[in-house]
Design a protein around this motif. Structure first.
Motif, PDB file in Angstrom:
ATOM      1  N   UNK B  35       0.839  -1.201   0.000  1.00 20.74           N
ATOM      2  CA  UNK B  35       0.000   0.000   0.000  1.00 20.74           C
ATOM      3  C   UNK B  35       0.876   1.254   0.000  1.00 20.74           C
ATOM      4  N   UNK B  36       2.015   1.184   0.709  1.00 18.16           N
ATOM      5  CA  UNK B  36       2.928   2.329   0.725  1.00 18.16           C
ATOM      6  C   UNK B  36       3.419   2.642  -0.687  1.00 18.16           C
ATOM      7  N   UNK B  37       3.809   1.599  -1.407  1.00 19.14           N
ATOM      8  CA  UNK B  37       4.255   1.796  -2.790  1.00 19.14           C
ATOM      9  C   UNK B  37       3.146   2.371  -3.647  1.00 19.14           C
ATOM     10  N   UNK B  38       1.955   1.842  -3.452  1.00 17.87           N
ATOM     11  CA  UNK B  38       0.783   2.314  -4.204  1.00 17.87           C
ATOM     12  C   UNK B  38       0.503   3.787  -3.908  1.00 17.87           C
ATOM     13  N   UNK B  39       0.494   4.142  -2.617  1.00 11.04           N
ATOM     14  CA  UNK B  39       0.146   5.511  -2.221  1.00 11.04           C
ATOM     15  C   UNK B  39       1.199   6.494  -2.723  1.00 11.04           C
ATOM     16  N   UNK B  40       2.467   6.110  -2.641  1.00 10.36           N
ATOM     17  CA  UNK B  40       3.529   7.034  -3.104  1.00 10.36           C
ATOM     18  C   UNK B  40       3.459   7.237  -4.608  1.00 10.36           C
ATOM     19  N   UNK B  41       3.052   6.174  -5.285  1.00  6.48           N
ATOM     20  CA  UNK B  41       2.928   6.272  -6.738  1.00  6.48           C
ATOM     21  C   UNK B  41       1.777   7.205  -7.130  1.00  6.48           C
ATOM     22  N   UNK B  42       0.685   7.153  -6.362  1.00  5.46           N
ATOM     23  CA  UNK B  42      -0.513   7.917  -6.725  1.00  5.46           C
ATOM     24  C   UNK B  42      -0.470   9.351  -6.223  1.00  5.46           C
ATOM     25  N   UNK B  75      -5.071  -9.576  -3.559  1.00  9.61           N
ATOM     26  CA  UNK B  75      -4.486  -8.289  -3.983  1.00  9.61           C
ATOM     27  C   UNK B  75      -5.538  -7.301  -4.523  1.00  9.61           C
ATOM     28  N   UNK B  76      -6.474  -7.740  -5.362  1.00  4.56           N
ATOM     29  CA  UNK B  76      -7.514  -6.794  -5.799  1.00  4.56           C
ATOM     30  C   UNK B  76      -8.309  -6.241  -4.620  1.00  4.56           C
ATOM     31  N   UNK B  77      -8.502  -7.069  -3.619  1.00  4.58           N
ATOM     32  CA  UNK B  77      -9.221  -6.644  -2.410  1.00  4.58           C
ATOM     33  C   UNK B  77      -8.424  -5.565  -1.685  1.00  4.58           C
ATOM     34  N   UNK B  78      -7.134  -5.799  -1.504  1.00  2.88           N
ATOM     35  CA  UNK B  78      -6.278  -4.818  -0.826  1.00  2.88           C
ATOM     36  C   UNK B  78      -6.230  -3.511  -1.606  1.00  2.88           C
ATOM     37  N   UNK B  79      -6.014  -3.613  -2.905  1.00  4.26           N
ATOM     38  CA  UNK B  79      -5.913  -2.402  -3.729  1.00  4.26           C
ATOM     39  C   UNK B  79      -7.230  -1.630  -3.741  1.00  4.26           C
ATOM     40  N   UNK B  85      -9.603   4.448   0.233  1.00  2.00           N
ATOM     41  CA  UNK B  85      -9.095   5.313   1.301  1.00  2.00           C
ATOM     42  C   UNK B  85      -8.311   6.492   0.744  1.00  2.00           C
ATOM     43  N   UNK B  86      -7.623   6.267  -0.359  1.00  2.00           N
ATOM     44  CA  UNK B  86      -6.866   7.357  -0.977  1.00  2.00           C
ATOM     45  C   UNK B  86      -7.813   8.413  -1.543  1.00  2.00           C
ATOM     46  N   UNK B 105      -7.300  -4.625 -12.707  1.00  3.20           N
ATOM     47  CA  UNK B 105      -5.887  -4.627 -13.068  1.00  3.20           C
ATOM     48  C   UNK B 105      -5.203  -3.436 -12.409  1.00  3.20           C
ATOM     49  N   UNK B 106      -4.111  -3.655 -11.783  1.00  3.01           N
ATOM     50  CA  UNK B 106      -3.429  -2.613 -11.045  1.00  3.01           C
ATOM     51  C   UNK B 106      -1.952  -2.759 -11.339  1.00  3.01           C
ATOM     52  N   UNK B 107      -1.329  -1.650 -11.704  1.00  2.17           N
ATOM     53  CA  UNK B 107       0.124  -1.743 -11.874  1.00  2.17           C
ATOM     54  C   UNK B 107       0.701  -2.007 -10.505  1.00  2.17           C
ATOM     55  N   UNK B 108       1.457  -3.077 -10.379  1.00  7.61           N
ATOM     56  CA  UNK B 108       1.922  -3.452  -9.056  1.00  7.61           C
ATOM     57  C   UNK B 108       2.971  -2.464  -8.563  1.00  7.61           C
ATOM     58  N   UNK B 109       2.644  -1.845  -7.457  1.00  5.45           N
ATOM     59  CA  UNK B 109       3.543  -0.875  -6.883  1.00  5.45           C
ATOM     60  C   UNK B 109       4.682  -1.610  -6.180  1.00  5.45           C
ATOM     61  N   UNK B 110       5.832  -0.976  -6.148  1.00  8.24           N
ATOM     62  CA  UNK B 110       6.952  -1.574  -5.422  1.00  8.24           C
ATOM     63  C   UNK B 110       6.745  -1.390  -3.923  1.00  8.24           C
TER      64      UNK B 110
END
Lengths: 212, 178
Positions: B35-42, B75-79, B85-86, B105-110
């Protein structure tokens, strides 16, 4: 508080997750049906000639439509309450409803002389229909919204509207056993408006009740 | 743990729901990194601290973990929860945000490690009832066990668990509304 600290607290609270959402939905739909049945029996009850009516196609087709609608709305709502589920896939089934209603309206227009279209369309229960479908559906809507609150809808307004659709179709199923207007023209118009009222209410209540 | 490790995360969450605390902690750590990778990316223009999103998402995952079906992909559930929340965080700060809601489909964040700064959760924690607040703080920030916390405050372990559970629910509810 750092995230690792938060994880410590969440880990310590790992015991006993809440009731799985799938089971909550089954309890809700049973509860909603019972609530609608009670309201129906207390307020209006079945029509006197229901046994004879049960042999007519028009009467039976009302239940085909309302029960199909209830089943699809139930599946869509369940999907809307779970994050990460592809709702569109399931919502496609909703196309069945206009197809069923449209086919029955078309058949009715062929079967009934055009001079009587207005009469069967207006029927004799318009105000009763517009009153009692929403009234019978009120408590079911509350029960269904409670289950939605237990879930995690990422589109609470839309989910609330579908909750209204489900409550409305359950209520319409019972109401159909009371109403003597069996013409698809009547059903297509007045049932739709009555159910839309509950959808509107659900769309307003959804974001307020199902916040998370 | 690798960000795309769907099967491993699903296995851990299944074990966690069955009551395995250690599996739960591992699951949450892996999820936090994703989620950290996802949030920083967005979050490209700032205004929202990615770590607040991480914490809010973990709390939502915790209070809503019964909405995951054990044979569905995790993973789709988490994203989906992180995305919700974002968007919510941006909305509360009066910003518009363009994020696809419908796509699975979600680009997988690091996965990324945490950086230290002030957290909204601290402010929410301060707003709790004193009993809940001290129990949550003892277990999280001070790192005590349930048993140690019970001894420290002269409570039964059950009372500590109840206070913790209610405190966390209350935090999850209030989070992001300030």
């Amino acid at each position: 508080m750092q995230t690792n600290d938060l994880i410590k607290a969440l880990k310590a609270d790992a015991a006993k997750p809440s009731m799985p959402i799938g089971r909550a939905w089954w309890i809700a739909i049973i509860g909603a049906t019972i609530a609608a049945a009670i309201a129906f029996l207390l307020l209006i009850g079945p029509r006197p000639d229901i046994v004879a009516a049960a042999h007519t196609l028009r009467f039976l087709f009302k239940f085909v439509i309302t029960l199909t609608l209830a089943a699809i709305a139930f599946m869509v709502l369940r999907a809307l309450s779970r994050p990460g589920i592809n709702v569109r896939h399931i919502a496609q089934w909703l196309v069945l409803i206009p197809v069923l209603v449209g086919a029955s309206v078309f058949a009715e227009l062929l079967a009934v002389p055009s001079g009587q279209w207005g009469t069967v369309w207006w029927g004799s229960n318009v105000y009763i229909c517009l009153t009692f479908i929403p009234v019978i559906g009120l408590v079911p809507l509350g029960v269904i919204l409670a289950a939605l609150r237990h879930g995690a809808p990422s589109r609470p307004g839309l989910a609330g509207a579908v909750a209204g659709l489900l409550a409305g179709s359950v209520a319409a199923t019972f109401y159909a056993a009371h109403c003597t207007d069996d013409s698809p023209l009547f059903v297509a118009t007045w049932y739709s408006i009555a159910i839309a009222g509950l959808m509107f209410l659900g769309a307003i209540l959804g974001p307020r009740i199902a916040r998370w | 743990m690798k960000g795309g490790d769907e099967n491993e995360l699903a296995r851990l969450l299944r074990a966690a729901i069955a009551g395995d605390e250690r599996a739960y902690a591992t699951f949450l750590e892996g999820t936090a990194a994703i989620v950290r990778g996802f949030a920083r990316q967005k979050i490209v223009q700032g205004g929202v601290d990615p770590e607040d999103i991480v914490q809010e998402t973990l709390l939502a995952i915790h209070t809503k973990r019964h909405t995951w079906i054990s044979d569905a992909p995790v993973l789709p559930w988490i994203y989906a929860i992180a995305r919700f929340k974002l968007i919510d965080a941006f909305r509360k700060r009066g910003r518009r945000v363009e994020i696809e809601i419908g796509d699975i489909a979600e680009t997988f964040a690091q996965p990324e490690p945490e950086t230290v700064s002030d957290r909204e959760i601290g402010r929410v924690l301060d707003g709790l009832a004193p009993g809940q607040r001290s129990v949550v703080a003892a277990i999280s920030i001070e790192g005590h066990s349930i048993g140690e916390t019970a001894q420290k405050f002269g409570m039964t372990e059950i009372a500590v668990r109840v206070a913790l559970h209610r405190g966390l629910r209350s935090i999850a509810k209030k989070f992001g509304r300030i």
